[in-house]
Design a protein around this motif. Structure first.
Motif, PDB file in Angstrom:
ATOM      1  N   ASN A 215       1.023  -1.096   0.028  1.00  0.00           N
ATOM      2  CA  ASN A 215       0.378   0.164   0.159  1.00  0.00           C
ATOM      3  C   ASN A 215       0.719   1.739  -0.115  1.00  0.00           C
ATOM      4  O   ASN A 215       0.832   2.068   1.340  1.00  0.00           O
ATOM      5  N   LEU A 216       1.135   1.356  -1.351  1.00  0.00           N
ATOM      6  CA  LEU A 216       1.745   3.040  -1.306  1.00  0.00           C
ATOM      7  C   LEU A 216       0.880   4.125  -0.795  1.00  0.00           C
ATOM      8  O   LEU A 216      -0.304   4.142  -1.205  1.00  0.00           O
ATOM      9  N   SER A 217       1.114   4.967   0.148  1.00  0.00           N
ATOM     10  CA  SER A 217       0.407   6.229   0.046  1.00  0.00           C
ATOM     11  C   SER A 217       2.160   7.646  -0.038  1.00  0.00           C
ATOM     12  O   SER A 217       2.085   7.609  -0.369  1.00  0.00           O
ATOM     13  N   TYR A 218       0.057   8.256   0.015  1.00  0.00           N
ATOM     14  CA  TYR A 218       0.927   9.724   0.630  1.00  0.00           C
ATOM     15  C   TYR A 218       0.230  10.823   1.193  1.00  0.00           C
ATOM     16  O   TYR A 218      -1.309  10.354   1.103  1.00  0.00           O
ATOM     17  N   ALA A 219       0.164  12.032   1.346  1.00  0.00           N
ATOM     18  CA  ALA A 219       0.270  13.177   2.119  1.00  0.00           C
ATOM     19  C   ALA A 219       1.012  14.211   1.778  1.00  0.00           C
ATOM     20  O   ALA A 219       2.628  14.202   1.045  1.00  0.00           O
ATOM     21  N   ARG A 220       0.314  15.000   1.786  1.00  0.00           N
ATOM     22  CA  ARG A 220       1.265  16.960   1.675  1.00  0.00           C
ATOM     23  C   ARG A 220       0.684  17.784   3.117  1.00  0.00           C
ATOM     24  O   ARG A 220      -0.669  17.401   3.933  1.00  0.00           O
ATOM     25  N   SER A 221       1.303  18.519   3.160  1.00  0.00           N
ATOM     26  CA  SER A 221       1.164  19.258   4.696  1.00  0.00           C
ATOM     27  C   SER A 221       2.062  20.516   4.246  1.00  0.00           C
ATOM     28  O   SER A 221       3.149  20.903   3.305  1.00  0.00           O
ATOM     29  N   ARG A 222       1.124  22.031   4.916  1.00  0.00           N
ATOM     30  CA  ARG A 222       1.967  23.221   4.329  1.00  0.00           C
ATOM     31  C   ARG A 222       3.326  23.477   5.577  1.00  0.00           C
ATOM     32  O   ARG A 222       3.987  24.731   5.219  1.00  0.00           O
ATOM     33  N   ASP A 223       2.943  22.852   6.948  1.00  0.00           N
ATOM     34  CA  ASP A 223       3.093  23.963   7.971  1.00  0.00           C
ATOM     35  C   ASP A 223       4.053  21.990   8.406  1.00  0.00           C
ATOM     36  O   ASP A 223       4.120  22.195   9.809  1.00  0.00           O
ATOM     37  N   LEU A 224       3.892  20.613   8.063  1.00  0.00           N
ATOM     38  CA  LEU A 224       4.533  19.966   8.323  1.00  0.00           C
ATOM     39  C   LEU A 224       3.960  19.209   9.988  1.00  0.00           C
ATOM     40  O   LEU A 224       4.103  18.777  10.683  1.00  0.00           O
ATOM     41  N   ILE A 225       2.479  19.723  10.045  1.00  0.00           N
ATOM     42  CA  ILE A 225       2.385  20.562  11.092  1.00  0.00           C
ATOM     43  C   ILE A 225       0.092  19.225  10.973  1.00  0.00           C
ATOM     44  O   ILE A 225       0.146  18.247  11.407  1.00  0.00           O
ATOM     45  N   HIS A 226       0.044  20.436   9.297  1.00  0.00           N
ATOM     46  CA  HIS A 226      -1.636  19.990   9.640  1.00  0.00           C
ATOM     47  C   HIS A 226      -1.648  18.665   8.142  1.00  0.00           C
ATOM     48  O   HIS A 226      -1.293  19.554   7.539  1.00  0.00           O
ATOM     49  N   TRP A 227      -2.118  18.016   8.035  1.00  0.00           N
ATOM     50  CA  TRP A 227      -1.616  17.458   6.857  1.00  0.00           C
ATOM     51  C   TRP A 227      -2.348  16.908   6.403  1.00  0.00           C
ATOM     52  O   TRP A 227      -3.845  16.556   6.772  1.00  0.00           O
ATOM     53  N   GLU A 228      -2.668  16.818   5.275  1.00  0.00           N
ATOM     54  CA  GLU A 228      -4.028  15.864   3.844  1.00  0.00           C
ATOM     55  C   GLU A 228      -4.014  15.454   3.290  1.00  0.00           C
ATOM     56  O   GLU A 228      -2.717  15.146   2.262  1.00  0.00           O
ATOM     57  N   LYS A 229      -4.542  14.520   2.613  1.00  0.00           N
ATOM     58  CA  LYS A 229      -4.580  14.637   0.985  1.00  0.00           C
ATOM     59  C   LYS A 229      -4.594  14.947  -0.218  1.00  0.00           C
ATOM     60  O   LYS A 229      -4.523  16.652  -0.010  1.00  0.00           O
ATOM     61  N   SER A 230      -4.647  14.254  -1.245  1.00  0.00           N
ATOM     62  CA  SER A 230      -4.117  15.596  -2.889  1.00  0.00           C
ATOM     63  C   SER A 230      -5.306  15.708  -2.954  1.00  0.00           C
ATOM     64  O   SER A 230      -4.938  17.053  -3.725  1.00  0.00           O
ATOM     65  N   ASP A 231      -6.335  15.737  -2.173  1.00  0.00           N
ATOM     66  CA  ASP A 231      -7.277  16.323  -3.351  1.00  0.00           C
ATOM     67  C   ASP A 231      -8.146  17.775  -1.363  1.00  0.00           C
ATOM     68  O   ASP A 231      -9.017  18.183  -2.235  1.00  0.00           O
ATOM     69  N   GLY A 232      -7.730  17.949  -0.774  1.00  0.00           N
ATOM     70  CA  GLY A 232      -7.117  18.523   0.143  1.00  0.00           C
ATOM     71  C   GLY A 232      -8.398  18.338   1.739  1.00  0.00           C
ATOM     72  O   GLY A 232      -7.928  19.499   2.530  1.00  0.00           O
ATOM     73  N   THR A 233      -8.456  16.883   1.269  1.00  0.00           N
ATOM     74  CA  THR A 233      -9.061  16.370   2.872  1.00  0.00           C
ATOM     75  C   THR A 233      -8.559  16.358   3.661  1.00  0.00           C
ATOM     76  O   THR A 233      -7.328  15.461   3.629  1.00  0.00           O
TER      77      THR A 233
END
Length: 430
Positions: A215-233
């Motif tokens: 299960n290759l997975s992904y997340a993103r963050s503006r500040d390394l504290i609040h994280w979200e999925k690729s669609d902004g969820t």
């Protein structure tokens, strides 16, 4: 062809492969390695041509290993990593594979002889540490990430350093990735993209055996504290396998391998992931994946290989396939460098729109081929290791490399042979 010269910081062990570290900070250069007796050694010189000085800091006794923290064994997980904070103090970590935290900090700025072992950072969840990583956020703060636990059962922990008080605190009050006591996440260090998001890719593993990646997975963050999925969820922390975003739902045994997963970016600044897994016929293949912003992923197979990298079991294994992070090269094209034990090496030129290979070119190293050939007579089976220096702000550089020779990676157990020590060399592009 570039002309390189070399200078020698000292001798290093050649009886197993483990990664050392070379870092530039202003006109100072620092190196960390294990000497011929497996003892942690730190070097420093003034650039461009100062003489090297050495120092060997003392560590605490590790009863479970029956050795001190400044002596390593034959575990290729026990790499060394250096950081320099905003006040110039040196930080050093390493020699850990499910061990108590091993961390040194200098008492004086840029002074390796003042490196002292610090017994803890935060004082909690520091007894079973692996994979230490220093990096800096977009505010220039020094961060430290490590795994608490073991392969198949662990969590990712993030700390932040306060230079005014010389204290570490938690960046997050919870692990970022949580294995739920049943698995662990093998993550690449978060990478900041042109869109000012931090992007992170990882896969889950069910046991110490490398074939149980899934299960290759992904997340993103503006500040390394609040994280979200690729669609902004938004993602609640800690992220578990069931709550995270799955890019590719490869199962156990489907060929995901944690040493071959990277994040790159296309000409529009969009994240593009690269990874290895098997195709329907069971052959090894390289794949690209890019989010569409709506919760779906565009995926394309890059390679047309007919071999199988059939890895399994525990312990360190050699990287029989390598894939570079995709990078934009203009004209709506991407490129990826690859190497393979079976087919050599090359560069794929990729159409950014459909993620398909349009051309394969030869891969030519910036470092001349002669430097990749063993020449120190350490052992007939020795292999050359070359790694680029880091800048202390973690920006790329292309002038200095660390070179040495060592026996191949061997499942973290000693080879049944004897080697001479290797000369550690710093190569310089003139």
């Amino acid at each position: 062809m570039p002309f390189l010269t070399s200078v020698t910081p000292g001798k290093a062990c050649a009886d197993f492969t483990v990664l050392f570290c070379l870092m530039n900070h202003g006109n100072q250069q620092f190196a960390a390695w294990y000497d011929e007796n497996h003892r942690l050694t730190v070097g420093n010189r003034a650039l461009p041509d100062g003489n090297w000085t050495q120092f060997q800091p003392e560590g605490f006794w590790i009863d479970e290993r029956k050795r001190p923290a400044h002596i390593t064994d034959f575990d290729s997980h026990n790499y060394l990593t250096i950081a320099i904070d905003s006040a110039g103090f040196i930080h050093l970590a390493g020699n850990m594979h499910v061990d108590p935290l091993i961390y040194f900090r200098s008492e004086k700025p840029l002074d390796i002889t003042s490196l002292r072992c610090v017994p803890h950072m935060v004082g909690d969840r520091e007894n079973r540490t692996t994979y230490p990583v220093f990096f800096k956020d977009n505010q220039g703060r020094l961060l430290f990430r490590y795994r608490d636990g073991c392969s198949g059962n662990g969590d990712d922990i993030y700390n932040v350093y306060q230079p005014q008080t010389q204290q570490w605190t938690r960046l997050l009050d919870t692990p970022l990735l949580n294995g739920e006591g049943a698995r662990n996440g093998y993550a690449r260090q978060p990478v900041q993209g042109p869109d000012n998001y931090w992007h992170m890719v990882w896969m889950w593993r069910e046991s110490p055996h490398c074939e149980t990646n899934n299960n290759l997975s992904y997340a993103r963050s503006r500040d390394l504290i609040h994280w979200e999925k690729s669609d902004g969820t938004p993602l609640a922390l800690p992220i578990s396998r069931c709550s995270g975003e799955i890019v590719d739902n490869a199962d156990v045994g489907d060929g995901l391998i944690n040493m071959v997963q990277e994040v790159g970016f296309d000409n529009q600044g969009r994240a593009v992931l690269i990874f290895h897994r098997y195709d329907a016929a069971g052959h090894s293949q390289a794949w690209l994946a890019r989010p569409d912003g709506k919760g779906h992923w565009q995926k394309e197979q890059l390679s047309q290989w007919t071999f199988r990298w059939d890895f399994s079991g525990g312990g360190s294994i050699p990287p029989d396939i390598t894939l570079s992070a995709p990078r934009a090269v203009g004209n709506e094209m991407l490129e990826v460098e690859w190497t393979s034990l079976w087919t050599g090496k090359g560069i794929w030129i990729i159409d950014e729109e459909n993620l398909r290979v349009v051309e394969t070119k030869p891969l030519e190293s910036l470092i001349p081929e002669a430097f990749w050939r063993p020449d120190q007579e350490t052992h007939p089976d020795a292999e050359v290791q070359i790694m680029a220096a880091l800048n202390s702000d973690y920006s790329p550089q292309s002038r200095y490399w660390l070179r040495w020779e060592a026996l191949p990676i061997f499942r973290d157990v000693p080879h049944d042979t004897v080697t001479k020590p290797t000369e550690l060399e710093v190569l310089e592009l003139m």
